[in-house]
Motif scaffolding. Structure first.
Motif, PDB file in Angstrom:
ATOM      1  N   ILE A   1       0.812  -1.315   0.244  1.00  0.00           N
ATOM      2  CA  ILE A   1       0.126   0.072   0.053  1.00  0.00           C
ATOM      3  C   ILE A   1       0.841   1.325  -0.069  1.00  0.00           C
ATOM      4  O   ILE A   1       0.664   2.104  -0.594  1.00  0.00           O
ATOM      5  CB  ILE A   1      -0.982  -0.149   1.219  1.00  0.00           C
ATOM      6  N   ASP A   2       2.045   1.178   0.713  1.00  0.00           N
ATOM      7  CA  ASP A   2       2.909   2.537   0.718  1.00  0.00           C
ATOM      8  C   ASP A   2       3.423   2.471  -0.612  1.00  0.00           C
ATOM      9  O   ASP A   2       3.773   3.869  -0.796  1.00  0.00           O
ATOM     10  CB  ASP A   2       4.145   1.987   1.638  1.00  0.00           C
ATOM     11  N   ILE A   3       3.818   1.845  -1.543  1.00  0.00           N
ATOM     12  CA  ILE A   3       4.400   1.942  -2.724  1.00  0.00           C
ATOM     13  C   ILE A   3       3.196   2.132  -4.020  1.00  0.00           C
ATOM     14  O   ILE A   3       3.535   2.630  -5.099  1.00  0.00           O
ATOM     15  CB  ILE A   3       5.305   0.886  -2.941  1.00  0.00           C
ATOM     16  N   ASP A   4       2.287   1.582  -3.628  1.00  0.00           N
ATOM     17  CA  ASP A   4       1.064   1.558  -4.895  1.00  0.00           C
ATOM     18  C   ASP A   4       0.518   2.711  -4.740  1.00  0.00           C
ATOM     19  O   ASP A   4       0.441   3.442  -4.031  1.00  0.00           O
ATOM     20  CB  ASP A   4       0.313   0.315  -4.709  1.00  0.00           C
ATOM     21  N   VAL A   5      -0.535   2.833  -5.904  1.00  0.00           N
ATOM     22  CA  VAL A   5      -1.065   3.943  -6.160  1.00  0.00           C
ATOM     23  C   VAL A   5      -2.420   3.688  -5.890  1.00  0.00           C
ATOM     24  O   VAL A   5      -3.073   2.583  -6.164  1.00  0.00           O
ATOM     25  CB  VAL A   5      -0.970   4.621  -7.496  1.00  0.00           C
ATOM     26  N   PRO A   6      -3.279   4.543  -5.313  1.00  0.00           N
ATOM     27  CA  PRO A   6      -4.580   4.161  -4.909  1.00  0.00           C
ATOM     28  C   PRO A   6      -5.799   4.415  -5.964  1.00  0.00           C
ATOM     29  O   PRO A   6      -7.015   4.491  -5.766  1.00  0.00           O
ATOM     30  CB  PRO A   6      -5.131   5.127  -3.766  1.00  0.00           C
ATOM     31  N   VAL A   7      -5.229   4.451  -7.269  1.00  0.00           N
ATOM     32  CA  VAL A   7      -6.165   4.852  -8.430  1.00  0.00           C
ATOM     33  C   VAL A   7      -5.684   3.653  -9.489  1.00  0.00           C
ATOM     34  O   VAL A   7      -5.050   2.561  -9.216  1.00  0.00           O
ATOM     35  CB  VAL A   7      -5.820   6.106  -9.003  1.00  0.00           C
ATOM     36  N   ASN A   8      -5.967   3.826 -10.721  1.00  0.00           N
ATOM     37  CA  ASN A   8      -5.597   2.731 -11.748  1.00  0.00           C
ATOM     38  C   ASN A   8      -6.498   1.571 -11.542  1.00  0.00           C
ATOM     39  O   ASN A   8      -5.604   0.393 -11.822  1.00  0.00           O
ATOM     40  CB  ASN A   8      -4.149   2.747 -11.913  1.00  0.00           C
ATOM     41  N   CYS A   9      -7.581   1.382 -11.228  1.00  0.00           N
ATOM     42  CA  CYS A   9      -8.254   0.269 -11.058  1.00  0.00           C
ATOM     43  C   CYS A   9      -8.769  -0.647 -12.198  1.00  0.00           C
ATOM     44  O   CYS A   9      -8.342  -1.444 -12.258  1.00  0.00           O
ATOM     45  CB  CYS A   9      -9.510   0.417 -10.034  1.00  0.00           C
ATOM     46  N   PHE A  10      -9.394   0.369 -12.807  1.00  0.00           N
ATOM     47  CA  PHE A  10     -10.192  -0.373 -14.257  1.00  0.00           C
ATOM     48  C   PHE A  10      -9.246   0.240 -15.456  1.00  0.00           C
ATOM     49  O   PHE A  10      -9.218   1.505 -15.480  1.00  0.00           O
ATOM     50  CB  PHE A  10     -11.342   0.191 -14.253  1.00  0.00           C
ATOM     51  N   PRO A  11      -8.829  -0.621 -16.240  1.00  0.00           N
ATOM     52  CA  PRO A  11      -8.836  -2.116 -16.355  1.00  0.00           C
ATOM     53  C   PRO A  11      -7.649  -2.590 -15.459  1.00  0.00           C
ATOM     54  O   PRO A  11      -6.757  -1.897 -15.148  1.00  0.00           O
ATOM     55  CB  PRO A  11      -8.744  -2.625 -17.530  1.00  0.00           C
ATOM     56  N   SER A  12      -7.713  -3.852 -14.795  1.00  0.00           N
ATOM     57  CA  SER A  12      -6.641  -4.220 -14.169  1.00  0.00           C
ATOM     58  C   SER A  12      -5.259  -4.795 -14.959  1.00  0.00           C
ATOM     59  O   SER A  12      -5.629  -5.623 -15.796  1.00  0.00           O
ATOM     60  CB  SER A  12      -7.061  -5.441 -13.321  1.00  0.00           C
ATOM     61  N   LEU A  13      -4.410  -4.033 -14.672  1.00  0.00           N
ATOM     62  CA  LEU A  13      -3.026  -4.541 -15.627  1.00  0.00           C
ATOM     63  C   LEU A  13      -2.501  -5.750 -15.056  1.00  0.00           C
ATOM     64  O   LEU A  13      -1.800  -6.473 -15.694  1.00  0.00           O
ATOM     65  CB  LEU A  13      -1.982  -3.374 -15.607  1.00  0.00           C
ATOM     66  N   HIS A  14      -2.930  -5.907 -13.661  1.00  0.00           N
ATOM     67  CA  HIS A  14      -2.431  -7.312 -12.988  1.00  0.00           C
ATOM     68  C   HIS A  14      -2.999  -8.395 -13.842  1.00  0.00           C
ATOM     69  O   HIS A  14      -2.251  -9.622 -14.023  1.00  0.00           O
ATOM     70  CB  HIS A  14      -3.037  -7.367 -11.742  1.00  0.00           C
ATOM     71  N   ILE A  15      -4.267  -8.442 -14.213  1.00  0.00           N
ATOM     72  CA  ILE A  15      -4.914  -9.358 -14.999  1.00  0.00           C
ATOM     73  C   ILE A  15      -4.329  -9.501 -16.389  1.00  0.00           C
ATOM     74  O   ILE A  15      -3.949 -10.564 -17.091  1.00  0.00           O
ATOM     75  CB  ILE A  15      -6.653  -9.189 -14.886  1.00  0.00           C
ATOM     76  N   THR A  16      -4.392  -8.220 -17.128  1.00  0.00           N
ATOM     77  CA  THR A  16      -4.008  -8.020 -18.569  1.00  0.00           C
ATOM     78  C   THR A  16      -2.753  -8.757 -18.798  1.00  0.00           C
ATOM     79  O   THR A  16      -2.383  -9.498 -19.447  1.00  0.00           O
ATOM     80  CB  THR A  16      -4.097  -6.728 -18.882  1.00  0.00           C
ATOM     81  N   LEU A  17      -1.728  -8.335 -17.935  1.00  0.00           N
ATOM     82  CA  LEU A  17      -0.288  -8.706 -18.132  1.00  0.00           C
ATOM     83  C   LEU A  17      -0.311 -10.451 -17.885  1.00  0.00           C
ATOM     84  O   LEU A  17       0.611 -11.099 -18.616  1.00  0.00           O
ATOM     85  CB  LEU A  17       0.746  -7.983 -17.219  1.00  0.00           C
TER      86      LEU A  17
ATOM     87  N   ALA B   1      -5.496 -14.195 -10.221  1.00  0.00           N
ATOM     88  CA  ALA B   1      -6.739 -13.370 -10.491  1.00  0.00           C
ATOM     89  C   ALA B   1      -7.796 -13.320  -9.451  1.00  0.00           C
ATOM     90  O   ALA B   1      -8.355 -12.401  -9.062  1.00  0.00           O
ATOM     91  CB  ALA B   1      -7.430 -14.006 -11.908  1.00  0.00           C
ATOM     92  N   PHE B   2      -7.921 -14.447  -8.647  1.00  0.00           N
ATOM     93  CA  PHE B   2      -8.594 -14.502  -7.426  1.00  0.00           C
ATOM     94  C   PHE B   2      -8.174 -13.489  -6.660  1.00  0.00           C
ATOM     95  O   PHE B   2      -8.991 -13.035  -5.772  1.00  0.00           O
ATOM     96  CB  PHE B   2      -8.745 -16.123  -7.033  1.00  0.00           C
ATOM     97  N   SER B   3      -6.862 -13.499  -6.428  1.00  0.00           N
ATOM     98  CA  SER B   3      -6.125 -13.008  -5.306  1.00  0.00           C
ATOM     99  C   SER B   3      -6.297 -11.132  -5.140  1.00  0.00           C
ATOM    100  O   SER B   3      -6.390 -10.633  -4.368  1.00  0.00           O
ATOM    101  CB  SER B   3      -4.766 -13.098  -5.247  1.00  0.00           C
ATOM    102  N   ILE B   4      -6.438 -10.889  -6.573  1.00  0.00           N
ATOM    103  CA  ILE B   4      -6.683  -9.292  -6.602  1.00  0.00           C
ATOM    104  C   ILE B   4      -8.079  -8.857  -6.001  1.00  0.00           C
ATOM    105  O   ILE B   4      -8.172  -7.784  -5.463  1.00  0.00           O
ATOM    106  CB  ILE B   4      -6.845  -8.853  -7.963  1.00  0.00           C
ATOM    107  N   ILE B   5      -9.063  -9.625  -6.091  1.00  0.00           N
ATOM    108  CA  ILE B   5     -10.391  -9.711  -5.351  1.00  0.00           C
ATOM    109  C   ILE B   5     -10.517  -9.629  -3.981  1.00  0.00           C
ATOM    110  O   ILE B   5     -10.683  -9.067  -3.087  1.00  0.00           O
ATOM    111  CB  ILE B   5     -11.509 -10.336  -6.091  1.00  0.00           C
TER     112      ILE B   5
END
Length: 206
Positions: free
Chosen positions: A120-136, A164-168
């Protein structure tokens, strides 16, 4: 030397694609306006939050280089271009339609909770949609699938599903972000594939 050169090329394709995504992702996070707060769906509400999902969530940073390492060599350029294009298109989406969500407060004292706090300290609290975690993740697994290694294919697919399940579970994304990530991966993946085939065909005809 014969083994070193292909390995270096794999690393180059990985870095070119992944670093480009990072630039687009961070730039969009800094330049966008006030984000829209996304509302959890019934699916999101049915999946309990757990900080222990951080392990599969962070394994994203392991599965990507592994996929570039084992993917058939002729797919590496496709993978790298898909990463770059995905980062660019996602960045445009983040700028036009900035999104965020209500992130749960974790008061646990486990190692998982500590890791989540660091994320949380290093991540941004935005850029949710779409999930690049899923795309990549989808693009990397797609590019690495090889009919000569069915067991490896199954392992990578199952690993991707867990990510994919973990992001939710971790509440870093919502189900709508998951759907957006899949849509972006399919659009870019097939777009680059058929676009390159068309260009090759045109050049051969000239």
């Amino acid at each position: 030397m014969k083994l070193i050169k292909p390995c270096l090329m794999r690393l180059a394709y990985l870095l070119l694609g992944w670093l480009s995504v990072g630039v687009f992702y961070r730039s969009a996070g800094e330049l966008q306006g006030e984000p829209t707060l996304l509302t959890p769906s019934i699916i999101d509400q049915s999946i309990a939050f757990t900080p222990h999902a951080i392990w599969f969530y962070l394994s994203f940073f392991l599965i990507i280089p592994i996929c570039f390492l084992v993917a058939p060599y002729h797919r590496l350029l496709w993978m790298s271009i898909c990463f770059i294009l995905s980062g660019f298109l996602a960045g445009i989406c983040y700028l036009i339609f900035p999104t965020s969500m209500d992130f749960p407060v974790d008061t646990g004292t486990s190692i998982s909770s500590w890791l989540l706090a660091k994320l949380i300290d290093i991540d941004v609290p935005v850029n949710c949609f779409p999930s690049l975690h899923i795309t990549l993740t989808l693009l990397a697994i797609w590019g690495s699938l090889d009919k000569c290694h069915p067991q490896r294919n199954i392992l990578l697919v199952l690993w991707g599903i867990a990510i994919a399940f973990s992001i939710i579970q971790l509440r870093r994304h919502l189900f709508v972000d998951f759907l957006g990530g899949i849509a972006l991966a399919l659009m870019v993946g097939y777009g680059v594939r058929y676009g390159s085939s068309y260009l090759i065909k045109q050049n051969l005809e000239q």
